[in-house]
Write a protein that holds these residues in place. Structure first.
Motif, short mmCIF file in Angstrom:
data_model
loop_
_atom_site.label_atom_id
_atom_site.label_comp_id
_atom_site.label_asym_id
_atom_site.label_seq_id
_atom_site.Cartn_x
_atom_site.Cartn_y
_atom_site.Cartn_z
N UNK A 237 0.81 -1.22 0.00
CA UNK A 237 0.00 0.00 0.00
C UNK A 237 0.84 1.26 0.00
N UNK A 238 2.11 1.14 0.39
CA UNK A 238 3.02 2.30 0.40
C UNK A 238 3.90 2.33 -0.85
N UNK A 239 3.54 1.52 -1.85
CA UNK A 239 4.38 1.35 -3.03
C UNK A 239 3.57 1.54 -4.31
N UNK A 240 4.30 1.73 -5.40
CA UNK A 240 3.70 1.53 -6.72
C UNK A 240 3.89 0.06 -7.05
N UNK A 259 -4.07 -7.70 0.60
CA UNK A 259 -3.74 -6.32 0.96
C UNK A 259 -4.69 -5.32 0.32
N UNK A 260 -5.42 -5.79 -0.70
CA UNK A 260 -6.34 -4.94 -1.47
C UNK A 260 -5.60 -3.77 -2.15
N UNK A 261 -4.33 -4.00 -2.44
CA UNK A 261 -3.52 -2.96 -3.08
C UNK A 261 -3.88 -2.82 -4.56
N UNK A 279 5.80 7.73 -9.11
CA UNK A 279 6.55 7.89 -7.86
C UNK A 279 5.79 7.34 -6.65
N UNK A 280 6.55 6.79 -5.70
CA UNK A 280 5.99 6.29 -4.44
C UNK A 280 7.15 6.13 -3.46
N UNK A 281 6.85 5.73 -2.22
CA UNK A 281 7.90 5.50 -1.23
C UNK A 281 8.89 4.46 -1.73
#
Length: 313
Positions: A237-240, A259-261, A279-281
């Motif tokens: 969820x904190x990623x692409x 995770x339902x991502x 972009x992502x973390x």
């Protein structure tokens, strides 16, 4: 009685290299994402009494003109009997007649094409020059991934963690040309890694997103069933999130499903310029493995078989 040729492990090892396989897998992922292949979702038959699963993976590569089906017996409890947890075979057919050309050992092909796909996924979405590689797992896939990444990158250090510390130490000893570190905990292995690869039999999350540094890239290779996971919610969820196949990830990946991502796109779409990087973390690549990857790998080996036959004739 007609005899079908059997192409064994040693022949496959001798004639399949990452230098040739990585570009072939890159083409395969592009072929898949451009809908130029025939690649149905794999089927799974459970054998509950033995905690086993039979997987079938048919595929046709229009680029390589290769028709094949891979058969995999997945038996996690085989470790109790000192047997491999995977039994893998590839049946290769003539694309014009459907005649069976050969039966080919699939263990090395699976290990190598999976690692090649991970390298391609990393090259597609990771920006910059990675310094530290982290491998979570200590089996055949751990070894194949270290070998494949060594073909594509030069790392300052390779960190590894395995449930069996001695087994992980044995992996380290096989790569004396590299700077290897056998870590006591997953957190220690992950915390400063630029590229992380999970290749385990875990069915519950063992990698926490809180340990992953900003800008890192996760390759999630294990957990190939809808109820299995290697990574916690934060990893996704904190990623692409990228994948090899949206269809496969949506139906087979417990990491994605539970995770339902959101799955942003396929690596093949990135390689084709259909999807820009987002972009992502950190970035995350879920690899389920495509029969198309096995097809292009088997085609490389089969060409070597034909070349050998021509030299002898």
């Amino acid at each position: 009685m007609e005899t079908i040729p059997y192409i064994g492990t040693e022949f496959v090892k001798k004639h399949l290299s990452y230098a040739e396989l990585i570009p072939a897998v890159r083409r395969a992922l592009q072929e898949y994402s451009s809908n130029r292949s025939v690649q149905p979702l794999r089927t799974a038959v459970s054998v509950p009494g033995a905690n086993g699963t039979l997987l079938t993976m048919p595929s046709y590569s229009s680029t390589d003109k290769t028709l094949m089906t891979k058969l995999i017996g997945l038996y996690p409890d085989n470790t109790k009997h000192n047997l491999p947890t995977h039994h893998c075979y590839i049946t290769l057919f003539d694309e014009n007649t459907g005649v069976l050309k050969c039966l080919m050992d699939g263990e090395i092909i699976t290990a190598m094409r999976t690692a090649a796909a991970t390298v391609v996924g990393t090259q597609a979405v990771f920006e910059g020059k990675p310094r530290v590689l982290c491998i979570i797992g200590s089996g055949l896939q751990a070894k194949s991934h270290i070998a494949a990444f060594s073909e594509a990158y030069t790392f300052e250090k390779v960190k590894i963690w395995g449930r069996d510390h001695q087994k992980a130490e044995n992996v380290c000893s096989e790569f004396k040309q590299l700077v290897m570190e056998n870590c006591e905990t997953i957190e220690d292995a992950v915390k400063d890694a630029d590229v992380i690869v999970t290749v385990t039999h875990a069915s519950e999350p063992i990698l926490k997103g809180a340990w992953v540094k900003k800008g890192a890239h996760i390759n999630c290779v294990g957990a190939c069933r809808p109820t299995w996971r290697e990574c916690d919610d934060e990893c996704l969820t904190n990623a692409t999130v990228y994948c090899d196949s949206v269809e496969s990830a949506s139906n087979e990946s417990g990491d994605v499903i539970l995770s339902k991502a959101e799955v942003y796109g396929e690596v093949g779409e990135v390689l084709l310029g259909m999807k820009p990087l987002r972009p992502a973390h950190h970035t995350f690549f879920k690899s389920l493995g495509l029969g198309l990857e096995d097809a292009v790998a088997a085609n490389i080996v089969w060409k070597a078989v034909e070349e050998n036959a021509q030299r002898k004739s």
